[in-house]
Design an enzyme around this catalytic site. Structure first.
Site, short mmCIF file in Angstrom:
data_model
loop_
_atom_site.label_atom_id
_atom_site.label_comp_id
_atom_site.label_asym_id
_atom_site.label_seq_id
_atom_site.Cartn_x
_atom_site.Cartn_y
_atom_site.Cartn_z
N ASP A 1 0.94 4.07 -2.86
CA ASP A 1 0.43 5.46 -2.85
C ASP A 1 1.61 6.29 -3.12
OD1 ASP A 1 -1.49 4.11 -1.89
OD2 ASP A 1 -1.53 4.53 0.29
N ASP B 1 -23.62 7.73 -9.50
CA ASP B 1 -23.95 6.21 -9.15
C ASP B 1 -23.01 5.74 -7.94
OD1 ASP B 1 -21.50 4.78 -10.37
OD2 ASP B 1 -22.24 5.55 -11.95
N GLU C 1 0.86 -1.17 0.09
CA GLU C 1 -0.04 -0.09 0.00
C GLU C 1 0.98 1.27 -0.11
OE1 GLU C 1 -3.84 0.18 0.15
OE2 GLU C 1 -2.79 1.79 -0.80
N SER D 1 -7.42 2.03 -3.56
CA SER D 1 -6.05 2.55 -2.82
C SER D 1 -5.29 3.12 -3.98
CB SER D 1 -5.37 1.29 -2.61
OG SER D 1 -6.00 0.55 -1.40
#
Ligand code: NAG
Ligand code: NAG
Ligand code: NAG
Ligand code: NAG
Length: 568
Positions: free
Chosen positions: A285, A548, A281, A484
């Site tokens: 990022d 949506d 992660e 993510s």
């Protein structure tokens, strides 16, 4: 929150520690029947074990601060962009003097010294043995384990407060909220020797150049040094400088090989540089913010294990940034919770902290989750929205992907990524800016009666590419996918807009949603109207024309966003 009338419990409770003068009827403040899914009670909590508790007092005028937030973030407002100062924010959040005196006399009576741990003085923290916590809260603290995790969590299924204090208290934590933060981008091994990345249409692989092209982003470098893009790091996820260097050499060779990011450490956080400790992660990022937002100062905000917020450090992070003069103009958080794991008061308290940070001028973007309508729950009886995305004061980001269908050069068709979590909050109502969209969409939903809240704040707000991002993690190439991935990408787009605005002497954008849901904002997003987000044994919601609960209003187009914010 379940409040039971005082008379029910008045007779049952006496408190050993309190003198008769302080004795007041106890009322149940929060209660749940069972622990959160996945948690199992293993026995009573050891009475002598020290427990750090936080009491959050109700802010004195949170509705007033919400009005202020709209006043500075709605483009139609005369005060648009005039973000609040910390003193102005604190004025709305600090507790009343009655609340403070009620809590202080209760703590005094129990010989407890607490410290204030939030900028507005609304949260007090103290450490007591489990036995005392149980007696002052009339609670039964027990040890719970979570399947798949080798640690115990001390919680109670119910606690009470004296009646004269109860009305002033938002919540005491940790008590009935079972927190289990997630960050789980999907990964597969990626053999860079295969020439997959030569794919000119970006359908197979989302490289940095694809992202720049699909959104029409500036190549940079940006110029504004105070325009910091904050990248949240939780769960001991570390971002490695050498991985970044090798990543840029491959996918953004024109950027200097010395390109780095800053690191801010909170709660004993670290950013260990052993390459084997790099997290998927954090790597994703950092590589897709530094790589996209060329020249924007990137700050990796690593929150460590020494947090006492029992929210994975989420609340400590926001409180730290609220008090920090050099706080980021944009914050990207690719971590979250299933909303149902937090009690409403705890989710609301975290949301009020984001409200404060937004009013100070920070745009907050959070990933909507990667399990379709099921959020991150392994089992679902009903659809599972995610926190903090459902907080009305953050911008929730879902995922889209580029496909070959209808492809012509420089015209990319996007469809929803099927993992993109979306749905409706069980805690928060649709905010003003979104009310009409939720109403319109809900009227079209075929079935799913009882599986979602028809009157809940809808997520996500927007989306961005999120599929097959080549990422270097501890010197190994992987392909990462998830909301993510989309979140730092959307955050980078906003950071570029801020760079141009600040260069023109204008303030950063701050809370984004009133702008994004305005006619100009909608026109600046590519509506994603094909695809769905299956989960919980259903085929999920459909992406449609307009907002949506799969891809929100759509994916960013930089040229049109520039126009929407008034850049010539
Ligand atoms: C759980 O943690 C304890 C203490 O750290 C350790 O002794 C034990 O082996 C661990 N069990 C598993 C299944 O990892
Ligand atoms: C491709 O074009 C056809 C015909 O215009 C349309 O029905 C379909 O939805 C388009 N596909 C996408 C992914 O936009
Ligand atoms: C781009 O594709 C969309 C459908 O996916 C179509 O409506 C539009 O006309 C195309 N634009 C250009 C410039 O080809
Ligand atoms: C999604 O669209 C399909 C095809 O039009 C339709 O059959 C289905 O009922 C829709 N789903 C919902 C939840 O409205």
């Amino acid at each position: 929150m379940v409040l039971v009338s005082a008379s029910l419990f008045a007779a049952l409770v006496t408190l050993a520690a309190a003198t008769p003068a302080e004795l007041s009827a106890y009322v149940i403040h929060e209660q749940r029947d069972t622990p959160a899914r996945g948690f199992v009670k293993v026995g009573p909590a050891p009475p002598s074990k020290q427990l750090t508790l936080r009491i959050a007092l109700k802010p004195n005028n949170i509705a007033g601060l919400e009005e202020e937030l709209y006043a500075v973030s709605d483009p139609k407002s005369a005060r648009y962009g005039k973000h609040l100062t910390l003193d102005e924010v604190v004025k709305y959040v600090k507790p009343t003097t009655e609340a403070l005196s009620a809590v202080n006399s209760w703590l005094d009576a129990n010989k407890i010294t607490a410290k204030t741990i939030s900028p507005a003085g609304d949260t007090l923290q103290f450490t007591v043995p489990v036995s005392q916590a149980s007696s002052i809260l009339n609670a039964e603290f027990a040890s719970f384990t979570h399947s798949g995790r080798n640690e115990t969590t001390i919680r109670t299924l119910q606690y009470s407060l004296p009646a004269d204090l109860s009305g002033h208290v938002a919540y005491v934590h940790p008590t009935t909220s079972f927190t289990n933060p997630f960050a789980t981008p999907r990964i597969e091994p990626y053999d860079v020797k295969r020439k997959r990345e030569m794919d000119p249409n970006c359908a197979d692989l989302t490289t940095l150049s694809c992202l720049l092209e699909v959104m029409g982003l500036p190549k940079g470098p940006a110029t504004q040094k105070k325009n910091v893009l904050g990248i949240s790091g939780f769960l001991n996820e570390f971002a490695n400088f050498n991985d970044l260097k090798d990543f840029l050499a491959r996918y953004r060779p024109e950027m200097p090989s010395s390109t780095k990011f800053d690191v801010q450490l909170i709660d004993g956080g670290s950013n260990t540089q052993l390459r084997a400790f790099a997290g998927v992660e954090a790597s994703l990022d950092i590589q897709y913010s530094v790589g996209v937002a060329n020249g924007i100062p990137i700050r990796f905000i690593s929150v460590g294990p020494l947090n006492n917020d029992e929210l994975g450090g989420f609340l400590d992070q926001v409180n730290t940034l609220i008090a920090d003069d050099s706080r980021p103009t944009v914050l990207s958080t690719s971590y979250g919770f299933d909303e149902q794991d937090l009690t409403f008061p705890v989710a609301d308290g975290l949301c009020n902290a984001y409200l404060q940070l937004g009013a100070l001028g920070t745009s907050i973007l959070t990933s909507s989750g990667d399990g379709g309508v099921g959020g991150h729950a392994r089992f679902c009886d009903t659809f599972v929205p995610t926190a903090p995305s459902t907080c009305p004061w953050v911008t929730s980001v879902g995922s889209s992907q580029t496909i070959l269908e209808n492809f012509t050069k420089n015209n990319f068709s996007q469809i929803a990524a099927s993992f993109s979590t979306g749905g409706f909050s069980n805690y928060f109502k649709p905010p003003t800016y979104q009310k009409a969209d939720v109403g319109t969409y809900v009227a079209t939903i075929n079935g799913y009666e009882g599986l979602y809240n028809k009157n809940g704040r809808g997520i996500p707000d927007v989306s961005a590419q999120g599929v097959n991002f080549p990422t270097l993690v501890g010197d190994r190439w992987t392909l990462a996918s998830g909301t993510s991935a989309s979140t730092p990408v959307f955050a980078s787009v906003i950071a570029f807009l801020n760079d141009e605005l600040m260069a023109a002497g204008r303030p950063p954008l701050g809370f984004l949603n009133p702008l994004l849901y305005s006619p100009a904002g909608r026109a600046a997003l590519d509506d994603v109207s094909v695809g769905k987000n299956p989960g919980c044994g259903t085929s999920g919601f459909n992406a449609t024309t307009g907002w949506d609960p799969v891809t929100g209003l759509g994916a960013p187009n930089y040229a049109r966003l520039r126009k929407a914010v008034g850049l010539a």
